[in-house]
Design a protein around this motif. Structure first.
Motif, PDB file in Angstrom:
ATOM      1  N   VAL A  92      32.198  46.171  38.821  1.00 21.66           N
ATOM      2  CA  VAL A  92      31.826  45.462  40.042  1.00 21.66           C
ATOM      3  C   VAL A  92      30.385  45.791  40.426  1.00 21.66           C
ATOM      4  CG1 VAL A  92      32.241  45.376  42.538  1.00 21.66           C
ATOM      5  CG2 VAL A  92      34.168  45.234  40.926  1.00 21.66           C
ATOM      6  N   GLN A 117      34.518  44.435  50.927  1.00 21.13           N
ATOM      7  CA  GLN A 117      35.574  45.456  50.908  1.00 21.13           C
ATOM      8  C   GLN A 117      36.035  45.751  49.477  1.00 21.13           C
ATOM      9  OE1 GLN A 117      38.761  44.786  53.697  1.00 21.13           O
ATOM     10  NE2 GLN A 117      37.382  44.422  55.422  1.00 21.13           N
ATOM     11  N   LEU A 118      35.067  46.049  48.643  1.00 23.30           N
ATOM     12  CA  LEU A 118      35.349  46.357  47.238  1.00 23.30           C
ATOM     13  C   LEU A 118      34.980  47.802  46.890  1.00 23.30           C
ATOM     14  CD1 LEU A 118      34.094  43.056  45.540  1.00 23.30           C
ATOM     15  CD2 LEU A 118      36.456  43.895  45.559  1.00 23.30           C
ATOM     16  N   LYS A 121      36.908  49.466  44.236  1.00 20.56           N
ATOM     17  CA  LYS A 121      36.802  48.823  42.917  1.00 20.56           C
ATOM     18  C   LYS A 121      35.378  48.865  42.372  1.00 20.56           C
ATOM     19  CE  LYS A 121      41.089  47.607  42.572  1.00 20.56           C
ATOM     20  NZ  LYS A 121      41.967  48.117  41.485  1.00 20.56           N
ATOM     21  N   LEU A 129      40.303  43.068  37.594  1.00 21.79           N
ATOM     22  CA  LEU A 129      40.454  42.718  39.000  1.00 21.79           C
ATOM     23  C   LEU A 129      41.518  41.645  39.190  1.00 21.79           C
ATOM     24  CD1 LEU A 129      36.714  42.460  40.165  1.00 21.79           C
ATOM     25  CD2 LEU A 129      38.226  44.445  40.277  1.00 21.79           C
ATOM     26  N   SER A 130      42.154  41.662  40.368  1.00 26.70           N
ATOM     27  CA  SER A 130      43.091  40.599  40.719  1.00 26.70           C
ATOM     28  C   SER A 130      42.316  39.340  41.091  1.00 26.70           C
ATOM     29  CB  SER A 130      43.958  41.034  41.905  1.00 26.70           C
ATOM     30  OG  SER A 130      43.169  41.140  43.076  1.00 26.70           O
ATOM     31  N   GLN A 133      40.468  39.830  44.369  1.00 29.69           N
ATOM     32  CA  GLN A 133      39.309  40.709  44.214  1.00 29.69           C
ATOM     33  C   GLN A 133      38.155  39.993  43.520  1.00 29.69           C
ATOM     34  OE1 GLN A 133      41.379  43.782  42.121  1.00 29.69           O
ATOM     35  NE2 GLN A 133      42.065  44.820  43.981  1.00 29.69           N
ATOM     36  N   LYS A 134      38.469  39.134  42.548  1.00 27.40           N
ATOM     37  CA  LYS A 134      37.414  38.358  41.885  1.00 27.40           C
ATOM     38  C   LYS A 134      36.764  37.370  42.854  1.00 27.40           C
ATOM     39  CE  LYS A 134      39.137  38.658  37.134  1.00 27.40           C
ATOM     40  NZ  LYS A 134      39.728  37.915  35.977  1.00 27.40           N
ATOM     41  N   ARG A 136      36.511  37.844  46.083  1.00 29.82           N
ATOM     42  CA  ARG A 136      35.655  38.655  46.952  1.00 29.82           C
ATOM     43  C   ARG A 136      34.370  39.054  46.246  1.00 29.82           C
ATOM     44  NH1 ARG A 136      40.505  42.416  48.175  1.00 29.82           N
ATOM     45  NH2 ARG A 136      38.941  44.059  48.459  1.00 29.82           N
ATOM     46  N   ALA A 163      44.701  37.882  51.483  1.00 25.29           N
ATOM     47  CA  ALA A 163      43.354  37.706  50.951  1.00 25.29           C
ATOM     48  C   ALA A 163      42.645  36.537  51.620  1.00 25.29           C
ATOM     49  CB  ALA A 163      43.413  37.498  49.434  1.00 25.29           C
TER      50      ALA A 163
END
Length: 309
Positions: A92, A117-118, A121, A129-130, A133-134, A136, A163
């Motif tokens: 990331v 908010q990573l 990660k 990543l989920s 998350q990708k 974000r 999310a």
């Protein structure tokens, strides 16, 4: 003015995707562009982003044009596509450092990680990543250049409710910071919640434009009454003229066996609806009401038939 389109047209062979479009978006506004599949909204966004050249018309972003100021525009706008493919072996932090290197100015990598908010990660590889998350990470990449104008193309598609809410909060923060946001989405509640104004496209044209409350008011009622008759009575025809003659009933339509009435005042209208159905000898299997929403406007204007892209 952050975005100005005049007479924009784009055709692919015999298919006209954008048909003489005029549009204005003010600075600091969150503007929603909505439409069914094949309405032309994705082509419109790609033209605004400089990814597709129009056949005719003029486009100005932040007072500049792609023909004369492409390099400057790339430094001043941010883009989150419907789906972004990142190098899966990078972390990331490495991904954000790469994107930050494309801009002369911008926010720090640390700040972009905090914004999305990573933090947990930061050292994780993108491939692990989920989906949320990708998304974000894609948002963080779009923001790392500190853009004045931000394009978000269906940013919450496929995300779980938690999310989605997080991205809504992030868009709210961007609005409060004075950024101009162009948002496309298929979620009407999302547009109603986030957008200052909304344009509904169909067949390459704008067919409705206004604030969400203005558009909702345009359908002629504040509430929707939905009912279905029992299967025992399914062969019987509901006398719609009696229902629409009731004071306060604005319109009627049927969708998959559900009758929908647009009404102004529930407490005075609903008893008359019950009485009219009773007088016709009909029995209800379902009856519900809800306040009119942007989805009711969207469906009323564009119809319910699915289309291909």
């Amino acid at each position: 003015m952050s975005l100005l389109l005049r007479g924009v047209r784009k055709a692919f062979a015999d298919v006209v995707a954008v048909d003489g479009l005029d549009l204005e978006v003010k600075r600091g506004e969150c503007f929603g562009l909505l439409g069914p599949n094949g309405a032309g909204k994705t082509t419109t966004i790609e033209i605004c982003e400089g990814l597709t050249a129009p056949d005719a018309g003029t486009i100005e972003l932040l007072g500049l044009t792609w023909a004369k100021s492409a390099n400057e525009l790339r430094q001043r706008i941010g883009i989150q596509l419907q789906e972004t493919q990142f190098p899966e072996k990078l972390t990331v932090e490495e991904t954000l450092r790469l994107f930050r290197s494309f801009f002369h100015r911008g926010i720090s990598v640390d700040e972009s990680i905090r914004t999305a908010q990573l933090e947990e990660k930061r050292s994780s590889r993108v491939g692990g990543l989920s989906g949320g998350q990708k998304q974000r990470l894609a948002m963080a990449c779009a923001l790392v250049g500190d853009p004045e104008l931000l394009f978000l193309d269906e940013p919450t598609t496929g995300l779980d409710p938690q999310a989605r809410r997080h991205l809504w909060d992030l868009v709210d923060q961007l609005k409060q910071a004075g950024r101009t946001i162009i948002l496309t989405t298929h979620y009407m509640d999302e547009a109603e919640r986030l957008c200052d104004r909304v344009a509904i496209m169909d067949h390459g044209r704008i067919i409705a434009l206004g604030t969400p409350p203005q558009l909702i008011a345009s359908i002629g009622g504040e509430h929707i009454v939905e009912f279905a008759i029992t299967s025992h009575d399914a062969a019987r025809v509901v006398d719609v003229t009696v229902l629409t003659a009731i004071a306060g009933v604005q319109s009627h339509r049927v969708d998959a066996g559900q009758h929908q009435l647009t009404v102004r005042d529930l407490h005075s209208t609903v008893p008359h609806i019950f009485a009219a159905l009773h007088n016709q000898g009909l029995h209800l299997s379902d009856f519900r009401t809800h306040s009119a929403t942007l989805e009711d406007v969207f469906v009323g204007l564009t119809g319910r038939n699915l289309r291909d892209e």
